[in-house]
Every structure is written in C-alpha cells, then in structure tokens.
Design a protein around this motif. Structure first.
Motif, PDB file in Angstrom:
ATOM      1  N   ALA A  57       0.824  -1.204   0.000  1.00  0.00           N
ATOM      2  CA  ALA A  57       0.000   0.000   0.000  1.00  0.00           C
ATOM      3  C   ALA A  57       0.859   1.254   0.000  1.00  0.00           C
ATOM      4  O   ALA A  57       0.582   2.214  -0.726  1.00  0.00           O
ATOM      5  N   LEU A  58       1.926   1.260   0.785  1.00  0.00           N
ATOM      6  CA  LEU A  58       2.815   2.418   0.824  1.00  0.00           C
ATOM      7  C   LEU A  58       3.477   2.652  -0.524  1.00  0.00           C
ATOM      8  O   LEU A  58       3.592   3.795  -0.983  1.00  0.00           O
ATOM      9  N   ARG A  59       3.889   1.599  -1.167  1.00  0.00           N
ATOM     10  CA  ARG A  59       4.526   1.731  -2.477  1.00  0.00           C
ATOM     11  C   ARG A  59       3.539   2.239  -3.522  1.00  0.00           C
ATOM     12  O   ARG A  59       3.913   2.954  -4.457  1.00  0.00           O
ATOM     13  N   ALA A  60       2.271   1.901  -3.360  1.00  0.00           N
ATOM     14  CA  ALA A  60       1.261   2.363  -4.307  1.00  0.00           C
ATOM     15  C   ALA A  60       0.846   3.806  -4.056  1.00  0.00           C
ATOM     16  O   ALA A  60       0.439   4.508  -4.991  1.00  0.00           O
ATOM     17  N   LEU A  61       0.977   4.268  -2.810  1.00  0.00           N
ATOM     18  CA  LEU A  61       0.434   5.571  -2.446  1.00  0.00           C
ATOM     19  C   LEU A  61       1.467   6.694  -2.431  1.00  0.00           C
ATOM     20  O   LEU A  61       1.173   7.820  -2.843  1.00  0.00           O
ATOM     21  N   GLY A  66       7.430   5.800  -5.788  1.00  0.00           N
ATOM     22  CA  GLY A  66       6.873   5.524  -7.104  1.00  0.00           C
ATOM     23  C   GLY A  66       5.358   5.452  -7.116  1.00  0.00           C
ATOM     24  O   GLY A  66       4.759   5.040  -8.123  1.00  0.00           O
ATOM     25  N   GLY A  67       4.721   5.859  -6.013  1.00  0.00           N
ATOM     26  CA  GLY A  67       3.268   5.802  -5.905  1.00  0.00           C
ATOM     27  C   GLY A  67       2.573   7.023  -6.478  1.00  0.00           C
ATOM     28  O   GLY A  67       3.159   7.817  -7.216  1.00  0.00           O
ATOM     29  N   ALA A  68       1.321   7.203  -6.097  1.00  0.00           N
ATOM     30  CA  ALA A  68       0.447   8.163  -6.779  1.00  0.00           C
ATOM     31  C   ALA A  68       0.421   9.563  -6.181  1.00  0.00           C
ATOM     32  O   ALA A  68       0.172  10.522  -6.895  1.00  0.00           O
ATOM     33  N   TRP A  69       0.668   9.706  -4.866  1.00  0.00           N
ATOM     34  CA  TRP A  69       0.356  10.969  -4.206  1.00  0.00           C
ATOM     35  C   TRP A  69       1.575  11.583  -3.511  1.00  0.00           C
ATOM     36  O   TRP A  69       2.518  10.883  -3.152  1.00  0.00           O
ATOM     37  N   ASP A  70       1.502  12.900  -3.278  1.00  0.00           N
ATOM     38  CA  ASP A  70       2.623  13.623  -2.674  1.00  0.00           C
ATOM     39  C   ASP A  70       2.831  13.252  -1.213  1.00  0.00           C
ATOM     40  O   ASP A  70       3.964  13.214  -0.725  1.00  0.00           O
ATOM     41  N   ALA A  91       9.650   0.641   7.721  1.00  0.00           N
ATOM     42  CA  ALA A  91      11.098   0.506   7.564  1.00  0.00           C
ATOM     43  C   ALA A  91      11.434  -0.359   6.353  1.00  0.00           C
ATOM     44  O   ALA A  91      12.349  -0.040   5.567  1.00  0.00           O
ATOM     45  N   ASP A  92      10.686  -1.421   6.169  1.00  0.00           N
ATOM     46  CA  ASP A  92      10.892  -2.310   5.019  1.00  0.00           C
ATOM     47  C   ASP A  92      10.614  -1.558   3.713  1.00  0.00           C
ATOM     48  O   ASP A  92      11.419  -1.600   2.770  1.00  0.00           O
ATOM     49  N   ALA A  93       9.492  -0.842   3.662  1.00  0.00           N
ATOM     50  CA  ALA A  93       9.104  -0.148   2.427  1.00  0.00           C
ATOM     51  C   ALA A  93      10.118   0.909   2.022  1.00  0.00           C
ATOM     52  O   ALA A  93      10.393   1.092   0.828  1.00  0.00           O
ATOM     53  N   TYR A  94      10.694   1.605   2.995  1.00  0.00           N
ATOM     54  CA  TYR A  94      11.608   2.714   2.704  1.00  0.00           C
ATOM     55  C   TYR A  94      13.075   2.304   2.782  1.00  0.00           C
ATOM     56  O   TYR A  94      13.965   3.153   2.658  1.00  0.00           O
ATOM     57  N   PHE A 146       5.991   9.496  13.393  1.00  0.00           N
ATOM     58  CA  PHE A 146       7.203   9.861  12.654  1.00  0.00           C
ATOM     59  C   PHE A 146       6.876  10.072  11.177  1.00  0.00           C
ATOM     60  O   PHE A 146       5.861   9.597  10.660  1.00  0.00           O
ATOM     61  N   SER A 147       7.769  10.803  10.515  1.00  0.00           N
ATOM     62  CA  SER A 147       7.646  11.090   9.082  1.00  0.00           C
ATOM     63  C   SER A 147       8.877  10.561   8.362  1.00  0.00           C
ATOM     64  O   SER A 147       9.999  10.716   8.838  1.00  0.00           O
ATOM     65  N   ILE A 148       8.647   9.945   7.199  1.00  0.00           N
ATOM     66  CA  ILE A 148       9.744   9.480   6.360  1.00  0.00           C
ATOM     67  C   ILE A 148       9.257   9.497   4.917  1.00  0.00           C
ATOM     68  O   ILE A 148       8.119   9.112   4.634  1.00  0.00           O
ATOM     69  N   GLY A 149      10.088   9.969   3.975  1.00  0.00           N
ATOM     70  CA  GLY A 149       9.628  10.122   2.613  1.00  0.00           C
ATOM     71  C   GLY A 149       8.457  11.091   2.582  1.00  0.00           C
ATOM     72  O   GLY A 149       8.515  12.174   3.154  1.00  0.00           O
ATOM     73  N   GLY A 150       7.371  10.695   1.955  1.00  0.00           N
ATOM     74  CA  GLY A 150       6.157  11.503   1.982  1.00  0.00           C
ATOM     75  C   GLY A 150       5.131  10.998   2.967  1.00  0.00           C
ATOM     76  O   GLY A 150       3.975  11.422   2.953  1.00  0.00           O
ATOM     77  N   LEU A 151       5.550  10.093   3.847  1.00  0.00           N
ATOM     78  CA  LEU A 151       4.644   9.413   4.776  1.00  0.00           C
ATOM     79  C   LEU A 151       4.704  10.022   6.164  1.00  0.00           C
ATOM     80  O   LEU A 151       5.784  10.307   6.676  1.00  0.00           O
ATOM     81  N   HIS A 152       3.537  10.159   6.789  1.00  0.00           N
ATOM     82  CA  HIS A 152       3.431  10.629   8.166  1.00  0.00           C
ATOM     83  C   HIS A 152       2.656   9.565   8.959  1.00  0.00           C
ATOM     84  O   HIS A 152       1.473   9.335   8.700  1.00  0.00           O
ATOM     85  N   VAL A 153       3.346   8.917   9.886  1.00  0.00           N
ATOM     86  CA  VAL A 153       2.811   7.770  10.613  1.00  0.00           C
ATOM     87  C   VAL A 153       2.281   8.235  11.964  1.00  0.00           C
ATOM     88  O   VAL A 153       3.036   8.787  12.770  1.00  0.00           O
ATOM     89  N   MET A 154       0.990   7.976  12.212  1.00  0.00           N
ATOM     90  CA  MET A 154       0.369   8.448  13.448  1.00  0.00           C
ATOM     91  C   MET A 154      -0.441   7.342  14.109  1.00  0.00           C
ATOM     92  O   MET A 154      -0.744   6.309  13.501  1.00  0.00           O
ATOM     93  N   ALA A 155      -0.801   7.573  15.352  1.00  0.00           N
ATOM     94  CA  ALA A 155      -1.492   6.572  16.153  1.00  0.00           C
ATOM     95  C   ALA A 155      -2.941   6.400  15.708  1.00  0.00           C
ATOM     96  O   ALA A 155      -3.506   7.258  15.018  1.00  0.00           O
ATOM     97  N   GLY A 156      -3.550   5.303  16.131  1.00  0.00           N
ATOM     98  CA  GLY A 156      -4.944   5.049  15.788  1.00  0.00           C
ATOM     99  C   GLY A 156      -5.938   5.590  16.781  1.00  0.00           C
ATOM    100  O   GLY A 156      -7.101   5.839  16.421  1.00  0.00           O
TER     101      GLY A 156
END
Length: 246
Positions: A57-61, A66-70, A91-94, A146-156
């Motif tokens: 999902a991360l690779r697609a997004l 190489g995904g679709a969104w900023d 960590a695996d994806a990035y 935490f943030s890495i690449g264009g990803l921002h990881v937050m709690a549920g």
C-alpha cells in the motif's frame, strides 16, 4: 476540479476497522483539516495488520516510492503489542533500519517517570523508529509518530491522532484552500440532473455534486459547488440557480 495543490492519501491500518469492531474517526477528521489548508485528499485506503499488505500500500500511495500521491497519512499500528507492525512495514518499504530512537525514548521515559510507569520491553517498542525519520510530537501520551519520505505515521487512538495532526500541520506544504457553496433544492435528483450537468460542463475547473435526501415523504437534493476560485464558485452558483429557476 482542477487543482495544483499538493495531493494526499490516508492509509488506515487495522484488522479492527475491517472487521467492523472499530468505527474510524481519524480519516473524517483529517479530511477536513487537509481541505482547510489546501491539500487535496485523493484516496482513503484501509488495510489489515499484514506486513506485506502495508508495504504494498505504501509503495502504491507515496510518490517517494513511485506511488500516486505527494503525501500519505497513516493511522494505527504503532502501539506496544505484537500486532502493532506499522513501524516494521514502513522501515521495510523505505529501506531503513528500525532502531530505538534516543529522543523518542527520552520523551517517553520522562512521562513514565512522572506517572510512576514501569519501563518495559513492550512499552519501548513504541520508541522503535526507522533511521532517518523525523518525529511527530504526541502531547497526549508521549509516544511519538514519525515522518519518512512523503509518509506521516500516526497513532490510531483518535485523541492521540488529533494531537499528532496538530503537531504535524505546521510542517506540511500547503496549497489553496477549497471554497465550497451549496444550494438546497426541494426536488429529486432526477429533476435537477440536466441543469447540473450543463453548469458543470461550463465550469470544468470546478467540482459540482448532488447529494439527495429524504425528509418524511419529501425528496430533495443538496447541490454542492467546490473550487479554488471563490469568484468562479459564486458565478457557477448563480448560473445554477437561474438554470433551475430557483
């Protein structure tokens, strides 16, 4: 709607959402926040607590992979239990190693000391951050996102998620906020569809939508006009009112 705003996706992670046990509140909250600051939300995806599914999902997004969104905003899976696997999958994806982050550990241990909370291996799992990531402050419970690449990881947990969004917001690249206007019509959709189609064709830079409702034995439609130019939104609204004879 034509827009040059930054684009975004929301990734909700958790078996409990897919099973119907938990009703998501985070995507609804974040969608409103992103709209208000000119970030165009283009996709919301829900995935299970499955390492490879999250990575895919991360690779697609994320455009950085190489995904679709900023930007991508994820929710869930960064707690202390065995099924909190988001950090591992990220960590695996990035292509990053996953380590106890010294600053994250310091923030958490300071809070635990104030509360008299025991430091355990399970609790320290929440300080595991991909190397190179930037922390997202958590004023609610100290364990950061935490943030890495264009990803921002937050709690549920919704209150913690909102705290992290507040901390993250000043760092985000913003665009032009969307202007929205609406017209309530006491007619069913079928009676306004032709007029709405004509005005939409005349204003391709705008987004025009219809949302039916029923009140007792009456049918009606809310017509919504959205765009980045307030003047054009107002012009389209006026044209739609005239076309429908309102």
């Amino acid at each position: 709607m034509q827009s040059e705003n930054p684009t975004a996706a929301i990734l909700l992670i958790g078996d409990e959402i897919l099973s119907g046990r938990t009703r998501d509140l985070n995507a609804h909250h974040l969608a409103g926040v992103l709209t208000s600051v000119g970030i165009d939300l283009r996709e919301i995806r829900v995935v299970a607590d499955d390492h490879q599914v999250i990575v895919a999902a991360l690779r697609a997004l994320d455009r950085h992979l190489g995904g679709a969104w900023d930007m991508v905003f994820s929710s869930g899976g960064i707690g202390p239990t065995h099924d909190d696997i988001t950090a591992d999958a990220v960590a695996d994806a990035y292509g990053a190693s996953l380590e106890i982050n010294a600053e994250a550990r310091r923030m958490m241990e300071e809070r635990w000391a104030r509360l008299g909370t025991e430091i355990t291996e399970s609790r320290l799992r929440m300080a595991r951050i991909p190397v190179g990531a930037t922390l997202i402050e958590n004023a609610e419970s100290a364990a950061p996102g935490f943030s890495i690449g264009g990803l921002h990881v937050m709690a549920g947990v919704p209150s913690v998620f909102r705290s992290m969004v507040d901390a993250l917001l000043p760092r985000l690249t913003r665009g032009r906020p969307v202007v929205s206007d609406s017209i309530r019509v006491e007619r069913p959709e079928s009676e306004v569809a032709d007029g709405l189609r004509e005005i939409a064709a005349a204003h391709p830079r705008l987004s025009l939508g219809s949302y039916p409702f029923r009140e007792e034995d009456r049918f009606g439609t809310n017509l919504v006009i959205r765009g980045l130019d307030a003047q054009e939104v107002a012009q389209a609204r006026g044209a739609l009112i005239r076309r429908l004879g309102l």
